[in-house]
Design a protein around this motif. Sequence first.
Motif, mmCIF file in Angstrom:
data_model
loop_
_atom_site.group_PDB
_atom_site.id
_atom_site.type_symbol
_atom_site.label_atom_id
_atom_site.label_comp_id
_atom_site.label_asym_id
_atom_site.label_seq_id
_atom_site.Cartn_x
_atom_site.Cartn_y
_atom_site.Cartn_z
ATOM 1 N N GLY A 470 0.854 -1.253 -0.145
ATOM 2 C CA GLY A 470 0.047 0.102 -0.029
ATOM 3 C C GLY A 470 0.745 1.078 0.079
ATOM 4 O O GLY A 470 0.563 2.246 -0.646
ATOM 5 N N THR A 538 -5.508 0.633 -3.214
ATOM 6 C CA THR A 538 -4.748 1.752 -2.324
ATOM 7 C C THR A 538 -5.499 2.179 -1.495
ATOM 8 O O THR A 538 -5.254 2.359 -0.158
ATOM 9 N N THR A 541 -5.767 0.226 1.771
ATOM 10 C CA THR A 541 -4.971 -0.100 2.721
ATOM 11 C C THR A 541 -4.522 1.259 3.386
ATOM 12 O O THR A 541 -3.563 1.123 4.262
#
Length: 626
Positions: A470, A538, A541
């Motif tokens: 991430g 993304t 995370t």
Amino acid sequence: MATFINPYTFVPLPQAIGRAEPSGHHRAMPRNLCGALTVTWTMLTPLLLPEAHEPVSDGRAVIPGAAVKGAVRSLHETLMGGCLRVVDETFVPVYRQPAVAKGEGWALGRVRTSTRTGRPLTVEVADRTIWVPVESVRAALGRRPGTGDTIDVAEWAISMTGLERLEADPAGVASGSGWVILLGDAGTRGTAKKFFCAAGHLPTEERLLDVTVGAWEEYQRLCDGTEDMRRYRQKPTDFGGWTSRPVTAPVRWKGETVGFRRRATGRLWPGDVVWVHVDEATGTIDHLSMAAIWRVPGDGPMGDRFPPDLHACTDPENLCVSCRMFGSADTSAADREAKADQRSYAGHIRFGTATADKVTTTTVRLAPMSSPRPGAGQFYLRHRSTEPASSKEKLPSAYWGSEHDEGSFRHVRGRKFYWHGDPGAQDPPRHIARPDQRNANIVEDRRLVPKGTVFTQRIRFDNLSRAELGSLLVVLQPGVLLPRTEGLKSADYALHLGGGKPLGLGSCISVVTELECWDARERYAGGAAVHHDPWTYTDATLSDVARLAAPSARRGWPALSRILRIDGVDPELLWYPLGGSRPQDRDRSFGYFSRTNGRFLVRSREPIEPLPHPADPDDDQTLEAK
């Protein structure tokens, strides 16, 4: 009055670095994710190609994977609080000496012996120093003089002047061997009525003193940043033989050559004349100088100017999160008698080559750029006070090692970043050499990839945790995280690739177009990779990324967001001092920095003018100079 925005700024340093295993939460998070990313890089401004780069015949342009890795890693270290991996912790800047006469302990000296590599060993020290008009020396010798020539000076011709120094009447100067002369650069003497050179009296009973290793090493550092050495590095053939013999340069004053000076190369041979400082306690020479007013080292090395926890990682068992992901090289020197023990870590991310097809490059005469100047303390240091120096003998307050460093050294401002701004939005464009910069010694022709070019790259990873993956995705897609740190709903961000960042080159938008990954069990069981939407993955995370980052690094995210935003500042105002629309306001950076560094002046006050904080409002980002 000229108004400008400095091209670079700083993200504040955290007090501690983020570790790869900072908490039980992340210890329990398996590091078993493998896969690959496909990334496109779209150039918002022209890309400066390396000097050795030549596109292949079919118009294919290439950015080496290592170059992209360096840019991505630098941003990752800032976002997550990584260590200061690429920093010379021994760096100390060198400065122009305050314009005061040499103090007690200084004298002229003539090198008597040196090594074959130009390290001075012994120096014949003069017992008196006077100043002699260069024209009288020329008349006595019957030719233009040079450093190392000798003359005689009648005792009756020497007297004290209003400048509080001994000068010689031209009528008392003749040929001879009693005094040795040192010619310096004309420098700022253009308005003087006479050009003087220094002369040192060589006593009958010579005083031969040893030069300490420390004096020689300091002298080399002082010479390293001189104009002579800059020109040598740019065109080595100009100074042929400088490593084995003295090399001279003509001294020009009021349109003519008045003599010849010794070039500052960091090497001295028998017959060379320099200023020497004698340590009376040891009877040795502990400092060397090329002129009465020359260069002095600062104090407080880089390694003492940031928190100890940010020093480069050396233990593979205790790495910051950036070193664990991108790798850690052990650059420490081993003990000569010790067993070799290389302590490095390979990392878990591999960057492929970024390529673009059908590229038509252009060649431009690039505006001059020099090496970074961390010694400009008004920009590079955090200041407890902006007061100027207390006396003319003191270094300006912004200098490393000035009075403002007494007690404890001021820390550096942070990690250096450049604002985004298309140089083509300015008139003239700041990346193009202007007519008064056509000198071949300071500019060169370089190849540019045009803005709008799209590069494609594959980045592979293995054995990353969900949080680590991430954090990599956030660096490549900062718009997922950073807008909310400034209270924005969305924003457009860019990164920098290639050189020429001070000139606005290399700004680009990165987009992760494909993300495929699988865990170790799926990979080795022959399972298919799982394809994810990069933006959604993304976003999911972000809480893990935030907990992986160093807490004090997170406090710098709003500043980082402002710097990476495409609209962070007005591109038309970006200029390395001074800027502005008037041609006469351009390229006077030396004058600007001398007026803002906290120097001592008898009749006025010029305090330090520090660089604005990157998170300050728009109006506070501008600097003004007369």
